[in-house]
Design a protein around this motif. Sequence first.
Motif, PDB file in Angstrom:
ATOM      1  N   VAL A  91       0.836  -1.203   0.000  1.00  0.00           N
ATOM      2  CA  VAL A  91       0.000   0.000   0.000  1.00  0.00           C
ATOM      3  C   VAL A  91       0.870   1.251   0.000  1.00  0.00           C
ATOM      4  N   SER A 146       1.018   3.995  -3.121  1.00  0.00           N
ATOM      5  CA  SER A 146       0.398   5.303  -2.873  1.00  0.00           C
ATOM      6  C   SER A 146       1.403   6.432  -2.732  1.00  0.00           C
ATOM      7  N   ASN A 171      -6.619   1.585  -8.214  1.00  0.00           N
ATOM      8  CA  ASN A 171      -5.613   1.829  -7.187  1.00  0.00           C
ATOM      9  C   ASN A 171      -5.480   0.587  -6.316  1.00  0.00           C
ATOM     10  N   SER A 211      -5.442   0.037  -2.932  1.00  0.00           N
ATOM     11  CA  SER A 211      -5.724   0.436  -1.558  1.00  0.00           C
ATOM     12  C   SER A 211      -5.693  -0.782  -0.655  1.00  0.00           C
ATOM     13  N   GLU A 212      -5.752  -0.548   0.635  1.00  0.00           N
ATOM     14  CA  GLU A 212      -5.772  -1.650   1.593  1.00  0.00           C
ATOM     15  C   GLU A 212      -6.972  -2.549   1.358  1.00  0.00           C
ATOM     16  N   ASN A 222      -8.605  -3.003  -1.506  1.00  0.00           N
ATOM     17  CA  ASN A 222      -8.417  -3.764  -2.748  1.00  0.00           C
ATOM     18  C   ASN A 222      -7.500  -4.961  -2.532  1.00  0.00           C
TER      19      ASN A 222
END
Length: 475
Positions: free
Chosen positions: A245, A249, A337, A339-340, A342
């Motif tokens: 992550v 990001s 993206n 993300s956590e 996902n």
Amino acid sequence: MLSIALLLSLVGIALGFDSCQRIAIAVSSATDVYYPGSSSYVADNEHYAISSSQASKCSVEPGSAEDVGIVLGILGETKTAFGVKGGGHATNPGFSSTIGVQIAMTRFKEVTYDAATQTAVIGAGNIWDDVYEVLDAQGVNVLGGRVIGIGVAGFTLGGGYSWLSNQYGLAIDNVVAYELVVPNGTVVTVTEGNDPDLFFSLKGGYNNYGIITRFTLKTYPQGAVWGGLSSYNASYISAFNAATVKFCSEVTDPKAGMLIVYGYISGEVLHIVYLGTQIFYDGPTPPNGIFDDFLAIPALEQDVTTRSFFDLINSTSASINLSAGYRTVYNEIPTLNYSEANIEGIVDEVNFWGRTLSAHGAFVVSYALEPFLPSLLAHASAGSSAYPGSRKQVVLPTNVNLQWPSESEDSVFHDAARRTAQKLGVKGVPIYPNYAIYGTPVVDMYGEEGLGRMEAARERVDPDGVMFLTGGFKV
């Protein structure tokens, strides 16, 4: 007496059966035709995934673009099914194989660097490993595959995400010219200047317009790089997720890249979830902080060092060769993206499908995350290529890779590849052709406007539909 319809049918069958002999007579001495029982025939039909291989009537290794034209002319006249194989890494069944005439581009192995134009002419029969080895000696590089064994032709014609993409865009964004044999047998050079619609269509449009024999690609200076493979025990999954992550990001250095793998591997005594990375930095040493979180996790195996670009690619040989020879299917999971949430969804899918498919003989169930910068598609203008259908936002090309040994289980794994992509993928964004499973609507890759432009170009260069006799996504 035979009816006229039956007689014509028998003549058609005879012509199809005779296509190999006709080709052998018509082509020059630079080209050879091989039949079952010869080692060249076996090599020409062989693919990385055994599920992508078929037994053709014969195989043809053209030695010149002109002979490719002769072959296409005969196949079109006799309406004979054919396959076109570059590197042989296609995972969709029938996309580069056939029960008709197999064309193997093995002899188109040119790799010529022109320092004056900063371009390289690359034959369609190359795999990227060989290209990198030649160009390394020249101190330059092109945008190509990230592991061993990837063919130049399929990769480039389908889009092409590379270790250098954050800096220079997709492989198709870096094509200067195509040498194309159109279905009427003519050899043409296609550039943006002399045929903008066809040039656009070839940038993502695969084999719908004829057979590509050579690519002219932009080159870039290339020195030593840093990177390699690492694998980790699943007990470190929390730290691994957090590092993933954070990298996806926060890292904005265009020279940095990663492939991040969540997988499940089965064997006679082993059924485990595994974590893996392939790290890349375009320089001998990365700045502090980019990969530190991954490097801090205790690794089961790690081969990360400063090396040549060719050596970086070659370092993947053991892991890639381990899975060669299995039945394989890919699918694309378009992602906006990592993300956590996902990533947790991907881990859940690994656990579910790992357990479910192991009962059907699964060897590998893996999901590869491919983080790229939001600026990736800004290296070429909107409407410059067939893929992606829109350049308004970067869609991350997450890959699901399923491998198994038994043909009787094909439908189970194909269904799983579709179901997991349906569950995890973002809707209404361009699908990456090189990962998309067969049957994916082409409009989902190219969009309505782009597809219309592609269809018009195809109707112009292939009015008789010769390229419909071969496999692949059709426009």
